[in-house]
Design a protein around this motif. Structure first.
Motif, short mmCIF file in Angstrom:
data_model
loop_
_atom_site.label_atom_id
_atom_site.label_comp_id
_atom_site.label_asym_id
_atom_site.label_seq_id
_atom_site.Cartn_x
_atom_site.Cartn_y
_atom_site.Cartn_z
N LYS A 52 -7.99 7.60 2.02
CA LYS A 52 -7.46 6.52 2.84
C LYS A 52 -8.28 5.24 2.72
CE LYS A 52 -5.91 5.54 7.56
NZ LYS A 52 -5.79 6.08 8.94
N ASP A 53 -9.62 5.35 2.58
CA ASP A 53 -10.45 4.16 2.59
C ASP A 53 -10.31 3.30 1.33
OD1 ASP A 53 -11.70 6.12 1.09
OD2 ASP A 53 -13.71 5.41 1.54
N VAL A 54 -9.77 3.87 0.25
CA VAL A 54 -9.57 3.08 -0.97
C VAL A 54 -8.10 3.01 -1.38
CG1 VAL A 54 -11.87 3.54 -1.89
CG2 VAL A 54 -9.96 5.07 -2.50
N LYS A 55 -7.22 3.70 -0.65
CA LYS A 55 -5.80 3.69 -0.99
C LYS A 55 -5.26 2.26 -0.99
CE LYS A 55 -1.31 5.62 0.28
NZ LYS A 55 -0.56 6.50 1.23
N THR A 92 -6.10 -0.03 -3.15
CA THR A 92 -6.95 -0.87 -4.00
C THR A 92 -6.43 -0.79 -5.43
OG1 THR A 92 -8.87 -0.41 -2.60
CG2 THR A 92 -9.31 -1.24 -4.81
N TYR A 141 -7.24 -6.22 -6.21
CA TYR A 141 -6.49 -6.36 -4.98
C TYR A 141 -7.10 -5.47 -3.91
CZ TYR A 141 -2.81 -6.10 -1.46
OH TYR A 141 -2.12 -6.14 -0.27
N LEU A 142 -7.44 -6.08 -2.77
CA LEU A 142 -8.02 -5.35 -1.66
C LEU A 142 -7.03 -5.32 -0.50
CD1 LEU A 142 -11.61 -6.91 -1.81
CD2 LEU A 142 -10.91 -4.62 -2.55
N PRO A 143 -6.47 -4.16 -0.17
CA PRO A 143 -5.45 -4.08 0.88
C PRO A 143 -5.99 -4.43 2.26
CG PRO A 143 -6.13 -1.88 0.17
CD PRO A 143 -6.74 -2.85 -0.80
N SER A 144 -7.29 -4.27 2.47
CA SER A 144 -7.87 -4.56 3.79
C SER A 144 -7.74 -6.03 4.15
CB SER A 144 -9.34 -4.15 3.83
OG SER A 144 -10.07 -4.83 2.82
N ILE A 145 -7.77 -6.91 3.13
CA ILE A 145 -7.63 -8.34 3.39
C ILE A 145 -6.34 -8.90 2.77
CG2 ILE A 145 -10.09 -8.74 3.60
CD1 ILE A 145 -10.13 -9.75 0.74
N LYS A 146 -5.60 -8.00 2.11
CA LYS A 146 -4.33 -8.36 1.48
C LYS A 146 -4.47 -9.58 0.56
CE LYS A 146 -1.55 -6.38 5.21
NZ LYS A 146 -0.48 -6.61 6.22
N LYS A 188 0.55 -1.47 -2.40
CA LYS A 188 1.26 -1.24 -1.12
C LYS A 188 1.90 0.13 -1.08
CE LYS A 188 2.22 -6.16 -0.50
NZ LYS A 188 3.24 -7.21 -0.38
#
Length: 257
Positions: A85-88, A90, A107-112, A257
């Motif tokens: 989950k923590d890298v999903k 990316t 691409y970093l999903p945490s900051i989109k 995504k």
């Protein structure tokens, strides 16, 4: 005994052939390896990444890699993490270039957001693994100068010196298996101080479409940190048709995504 002009000519021809330099032979081997792998077009594969720290503790990640073969310039690839989950989400996009620095984005999903990886950071670790970002690039002949070293245990050993001054390596010692389509068997990486940094070994090879050798396992050992990264490949598919739009920054965000 008389020596004919034909004998002299034959001797001179042999001398010219046998006078191939170590640099010429090294380049010849690299070109043969490139030629042996041409024509796959597009591929996709599922991977499991196993990280092992210096204390022997492990963690696992899964990802999908897509590759588009290009002949005018280097290949394009897109790697997307599926778990944990923590890298999903990316994802990394790489445009390899035959000449000049490669283009890479993360691409970093945490900051989109999509972040461009600067040329100065290519030697940094890829998502905490022992692979550097520059290790993700396709094997393009123009990226190195070459020196043939020796033939050992049926393998051809070639020193490769990066042309890019921003590379994290001074040189690589690459072992080619001539009898198996010049596939790679081992790569030794030397750092900017010319000390052995890492060793990458290829194993569990399979032949696809009667031409393309692909390793089922890649093991990268960092001799200086005592850490390891294992990549296990499964489900190679070469019957994939991609366009360059599938390797755009929009596609990078979509993959995350």
């Amino acid at each position: 005994m008389k020596t004919s002009i034909f004998t002299i000519a034959a001797f001179l021809t042999f001398s010219l052939v046998s006078a191939q330099t170590a640099q010429e032979k090294g380049l010849e081997i690299a070109k043969a390896a490139e030629q042996a792998d041409l024509g796959f077009g597009g591929s996709t594969v599922e991977l499991k990444m196993i990280l092992k720290n210096k204390n022997g503790q492990t963690s696992e990640r899964t990802m999908t890699t897509k590759t588009l073969e290009l002949t005018v310039d280097g290949d394009k690839s897109l790697i997307a993490f599926n778990s944990p989950k923590d890298v999903k989400g990316t994802a990394t996009l790489t445009y390899t270039h035959k000449v000049g620095s490669d283009d890479q984005w993360l691409y970093l999903p945490s900051i989109k957001r999509v972040k461009r990886i600067s040329s100065n950071n290519k030697s940094g670790p890829f998502v905490g693994s022992e692979f550097a970002y520059e290790d993700l690039s396709s094997q393009e002949v123009e990226k190195y100068s070459y020196t043939f070293l020796e033939e050992k245990n049926g393998l051809l050993l070639v020193e490769q010196d990066p042309v890019d001054p921003k590379s994290g390596y001074t040189r690589r010692i690459v072992s080619y298996n001539k009898d198996k389509g010049y596939r790679l068997e081992k790569v030794e990486f030397y750092d900017r101080k010319n000390a052995l940094l890492k060793t990458l070994t290829y194993s569990n090879y399979k032949l696809y479409k009667d031409k393309f050798w692909r390793a089922g396992t890649l093991k990268m050992v960092n001799h200086q940190s005592n850490k390891e990264t294992l990549l296990q490949f499964e489900g190679y598919d070469f019957n994939v048709t991609y366009s360059e739009d599938d390797f755009s920054q929009v596609a990078l965000q979509r993959a995350g995504k």
